[in-house]
Design a protein around this motif. Structure first.
Motif, PDB file in Angstrom:
ATOM      1  N   GLY A   1     -10.834  31.000 -11.115  1.00 60.69           N
ATOM      2  CA  GLY A   1     -11.300  29.898 -10.292  1.00 60.69           C
ATOM      3  C   GLY A   1     -10.508  29.666  -9.029  1.00 60.69           C
ATOM      4  O   GLY A   1     -10.637  28.603  -8.413  1.00 60.69           O
ATOM      5  N   ARG A   2      -9.704  30.637  -8.623  1.00 64.66           N
ATOM      6  CA  ARG A   2      -8.889  30.484  -7.418  1.00 64.66           C
ATOM      7  C   ARG A   2      -9.580  31.138  -6.233  1.00 64.66           C
ATOM      8  O   ARG A   2      -9.954  32.305  -6.296  1.00 64.66           O
ATOM      9  N   ASP A   3      -9.729  30.377  -5.180  1.00 60.83           N
ATOM     10  CA  ASP A   3     -10.467  30.793  -3.992  1.00 60.83           C
ATOM     11  C   ASP A   3      -9.517  31.388  -2.958  1.00 60.83           C
ATOM     12  O   ASP A   3      -8.406  30.884  -2.752  1.00 60.83           O
ATOM     13  N   ALA A   4      -9.947  32.456  -2.284  1.00 59.91           N
ATOM     14  CA  ALA A   4      -9.079  33.159  -1.333  1.00 59.91           C
ATOM     15  C   ALA A   4      -8.629  32.258  -0.190  1.00 59.91           C
ATOM     16  O   ALA A   4      -7.441  32.239   0.172  1.00 59.91           O
ATOM     17  N   ASN A   5      -9.539  31.520   0.426  1.00 56.75           N
ATOM     18  CA  ASN A   5      -9.141  30.633   1.519  1.00 56.75           C
ATOM     19  C   ASN A   5      -8.188  29.540   1.034  1.00 56.75           C
ATOM     20  O   ASN A   5      -7.275  29.145   1.769  1.00 56.75           O
ATOM     21  N   ASN A   6      -8.409  29.042  -0.167  1.00 60.55           N
ATOM     22  CA  ASN A   6      -7.490  28.045  -0.724  1.00 60.55           C
ATOM     23  C   ASN A   6      -6.088  28.625  -0.860  1.00 60.55           C
ATOM     24  O   ASN A   6      -5.093  27.983  -0.503  1.00 60.55           O
ATOM     25  N   LEU A   7      -6.015  29.839  -1.384  1.00 60.88           N
ATOM     26  CA  LEU A   7      -4.713  30.489  -1.563  1.00 60.88           C
ATOM     27  C   LEU A   7      -4.011  30.688  -0.221  1.00 60.88           C
ATOM     28  O   LEU A   7      -2.798  30.486  -0.103  1.00 60.88           O
ATOM     29  N   LEU A   8      -4.764  31.049   0.795  1.00 60.30           N
ATOM     30  CA  LEU A   8      -4.174  31.262   2.121  1.00 60.30           C
ATOM     31  C   LEU A   8      -3.742  29.948   2.758  1.00 60.30           C
ATOM     32  O   LEU A   8      -2.721  29.888   3.451  1.00 60.30           O
ATOM     33  N   ALA A   9      -4.500  28.882   2.515  1.00 59.34           N
ATOM     34  CA  ALA A   9      -4.118  27.574   3.058  1.00 59.34           C
ATOM     35  C   ALA A   9      -2.805  27.098   2.449  1.00 59.34           C
ATOM     36  O   ALA A   9      -1.914  26.609   3.154  1.00 59.34           O
ATOM     37  N   MET A  10      -2.674  27.237   1.141  1.00 54.59           N
ATOM     38  CA  MET A  10      -1.432  26.824   0.474  1.00 54.59           C
ATOM     39  C   MET A  10      -0.274  27.735   0.861  1.00 54.59           C
ATOM     40  O   MET A  10       0.879  27.286   0.975  1.00 54.59           O
ATOM     41  N   LEU A  11      -0.568  29.016   1.064  1.00 57.78           N
ATOM     42  CA  LEU A  11       0.475  29.951   1.494  1.00 57.78           C
ATOM     43  C   LEU A  11       1.028  29.549   2.856  1.00 57.78           C
ATOM     44  O   LEU A  11       2.247  29.610   3.086  1.00 57.78           O
ATOM     45  N   TRP A  12       0.149  29.130   3.767  1.00 57.00           N
ATOM     46  CA  TRP A  12       0.606  28.648   5.079  1.00 57.00           C
ATOM     47  C   TRP A  12       1.563  27.468   4.898  1.00 57.00           C
ATOM     48  O   TRP A  12       2.623  27.402   5.543  1.00 57.00           O
ATOM     49  N   THR A  13       1.192  26.541   4.025  1.00 53.54           N
ATOM     50  CA  THR A  13       2.043  25.371   3.764  1.00 53.54           C
ATOM     51  C   THR A  13       3.399  25.799   3.224  1.00 53.54           C
ATOM     52  O   THR A  13       4.449  25.306   3.666  1.00 53.54           O
ATOM     53  N   TRP A  14       3.386  26.715   2.272  1.00 55.39           N
ATOM     54  CA  TRP A  14       4.616  27.188   1.629  1.00 55.39           C
ATOM     55  C   TRP A  14       5.528  27.867   2.651  1.00 55.39           C
ATOM     56  O   TRP A  14       6.729  27.578   2.713  1.00 55.39           O
ATOM     57  N   GLN A  15       4.968  28.776   3.446  1.00 48.78           N
ATOM     58  CA  GLN A  15       5.800  29.521   4.390  1.00 48.78           C
ATOM     59  C   GLN A  15       6.532  28.601   5.367  1.00 48.78           C
ATOM     60  O   GLN A  15       7.627  28.921   5.821  1.00 48.78           O
ATOM     61  N   ARG A  16       5.939  27.476   5.665  1.00 47.58           N
ATOM     62  CA  ARG A  16       6.534  26.569   6.656  1.00 47.58           C
ATOM     63  C   ARG A  16       7.263  25.395   6.014  1.00 47.58           C
ATOM     64  O   ARG A  16       7.612  24.427   6.700  1.00 47.58           O
ATOM     65  N   GLY A  17       7.519  25.497   4.739  1.00 46.70           N
ATOM     66  CA  GLY A  17       8.226  24.429   4.049  1.00 46.70           C
ATOM     67  C   GLY A  17       9.644  24.250   4.573  1.00 46.70           C
ATOM     68  O   GLY A  17      10.425  25.208   4.605  1.00 46.70           O
ATOM     69  N   ASP A  18       9.977  23.044   4.997  1.00 49.36           N
ATOM     70  CA  ASP A  18      11.321  22.745   5.502  1.00 49.36           C
ATOM     71  C   ASP A  18      11.450  21.232   5.637  1.00 49.36           C
ATOM     72  O   ASP A  18      10.764  20.611   6.462  1.00 49.36           O
ATOM     73  N   VAL A  19      12.339  20.627   4.839  1.00 49.68           N
ATOM     74  CA  VAL A  19      12.512  19.171   4.944  1.00 49.68           C
ATOM     75  C   VAL A  19      13.068  18.768   6.298  1.00 49.68           C
ATOM     76  O   VAL A  19      12.957  17.608   6.707  1.00 49.68           O
ATOM     77  N   GLY A  20      13.665  19.720   7.026  1.00 44.76           N
ATOM     78  CA  GLY A  20      14.146  19.422   8.370  1.00 44.76           C
ATOM     79  C   GLY A  20      13.026  19.109   9.348  1.00 44.76           C
ATOM     80  O   GLY A  20      13.272  18.519  10.400  1.00 44.76           O
ATOM     81  N   ALA A  21      11.781  19.504   8.975  1.00 45.45           N
ATOM     82  CA  ALA A  21      10.625  19.216   9.826  1.00 45.45           C
ATOM     83  C   ALA A  21      10.114  17.795   9.635  1.00 45.45           C
ATOM     84  O   ALA A  21       9.169  17.389  10.312  1.00 45.45           O
ATOM     85  N   THR A  22      10.736  17.037   8.745  1.00 46.43           N
ATOM     86  CA  THR A  22      10.383  15.629   8.574  1.00 46.43           C
ATOM     87  C   THR A  22      10.680  14.880   9.866  1.00 46.43           C
ATOM     88  O   THR A  22      11.746  15.078  10.466  1.00 46.43           O
ATOM     89  N   PRO A  23       9.757  14.039  10.336  1.00 46.32           N
ATOM     90  CA  PRO A  23      10.034  13.287  11.569  1.00 46.32           C
ATOM     91  C   PRO A  23      11.377  12.560  11.511  1.00 46.32           C
ATOM     92  O   PRO A  23      11.735  11.952  10.502  1.00 46.32           O
ATOM     93  N   GLY A  24      12.137  12.693  12.589  1.00 49.32           N
ATOM     94  CA  GLY A  24      13.437  12.049  12.679  1.00 49.32           C
ATOM     95  C   GLY A  24      14.609  12.986  12.483  1.00 49.32           C
ATOM     96  O   GLY A  24      15.759  12.622  12.771  1.00 49.32           O
TER      97      GLY A  24
END
Length: 339
Positions: free
Chosen positions: A239-262
């Motif tokens: 039940g896993r969709d390719a576009n869904n997997l790619l969307a979450m992958l984009w989120t994961w690759q850019r994970g950084d708490v330093g990107a929190t505003p401030g």
């Protein structure tokens, strides 16, 4: 497997960090237990990469740390997982390949609205999670430090490392090499790409020692090939969709708490702002969230302990497959909640 025993929090038109607005955004969630009259027993336990809310339930149960007779446990679904707003369930024109980019901070802002607006909760006893759930745990503690009392991120990091990004590039390349992907405008899932993605992932999710010791036999498989097909290909075809997997992958690759505003991209300063008590739990042989990375993390936290999950199960030490790993994580959660 697909379940529908969840609720939906309508976010309306939800402005994202990118400047795009996710129209009619929906945050799906499942709760376990009852909220105390004084709202003091709330726990947030986010989902992980490709995970759906029911795939968190192995760590919830009577007698466990996340006991629904004691705590009100909220399991919010990550944007892109096919239950919350995702490429697969968003109407045109923002469907499929046009689904906007969503950050971890966007996810936590949405979860914060759910927690505060729907439930009136002002303090969280605990935030915890595995993998991308751990990344969300860190993000909660940075974005809302006065609200989060304790965190226990396991098998995850506050900033996606370059090596982790490279691993994900390999996964993405395998999926999108299938001509059926059609740059996200497919009508039928790119099955060959999904199976190829699974084969790439198989070399990373478990450790070398896991394969050397043939621990896949513990999961009921009788050969390595049956494990690669039955577990790994079956995992990504469930039940896993390719576009869904790619969307979450984009989120994961850019994970950084330093990107929190401030924080202007300063990860170390963001980590130093966390006031929650923490037990940080990497797995001993995790190939993409290794313990040495989390030693660095703990060195920048105010009150944190590094506690390594022993054994050979690698990243999936946090996946609920091995009873010994589950007991180790559960014991740490009990200890942290008792402080």
């Amino acid at each position: 497997m697909r379940r529908t025993d969840y609720e939906v929090f309508d976010l309306g038109d939800f402005a994202l960090q990118s400047g795009t607005t996710l129209r009619g955004a929906k945050l799906a969630y499942k709760t376990h237990g009852s909220l105390a009259d004084d709202r003091s027993n709330a726990v947030v336990y986010p989902t992980w990469y490709s995970g759906r809310y029911w795939e968190n339930e192995w760590l919830i149960g009577e007698g466990m740390a996340l006991d629904p007779t004691r705590y009100f446990i909220i399991v919010p679904n990550l944007f892109g997982n096919g239950v919350s707003s995702s490429p697969s369930n968003t109407p045109p024109p923002f469907d499929r390949a046009r689904f906007p980019h969503v950050t971890l901070y966007d996810n936590i802002r949405a979860q914060h609205r759910l927690v505060t607006e729907r439930f009136g909760i002002e303090r969280l006893r605990l935030v915890t999670g595995w993998s991308m759930g751990a990344q969300q745990t860190y993000q909660w503690a940075v974005a809302y430090p006065d609200m989060v009392e304790r965190i226990l991120p396991f098998c995850g990091s506050p900033r996606t490392s370059d090596h982790n990004k490279v691993f994900l590039e390999g996964v993405k390349a395998a999926l999108t090499a299938d001509t059926a992907w059609q740059r996200g405008w497919y009508d039928t899932q790119p099955w060959t790409g999904l199976r190829a993605m699974a084969r790439v992932y198989a070399g990373w999710g478990f450790s070398q020692a896991f394969y050397w010791q043939e621990r896949w036999r513990d999961l009921g498989y009788t050969s390595l090939e049956s494990f690669l097909v039955g577990f790994w290909e079956g995992f990504f075809l469930d039940g896993r969709d390719a576009n869904n997997l790619l969307a979450m992958l984009w989120t994961w690759q850019r994970g950084d708490v330093g990107a929190t505003p401030g924080f202007d991209g300063d990860t170390e300063r963001a980590l130093a702002s966390i006031t929650a008590q923490a037990i940080v739990m990497p797995a001993q042989k995790d190939l993409y969230f290794p313990p040495e990375d989390e030693e660095w993390t703990v060195s920048h936290l105010r009150q944190a302990e590094l506690r390594i999950i022993p054994g050979v199960w690698g990243h999936f030490a946090g996946g609920g497959l091995n009873p010994e790993d589950t007991a180790f994580i559960d014991a740490a959660l009990k200890e942290l909640l008792a402080r």
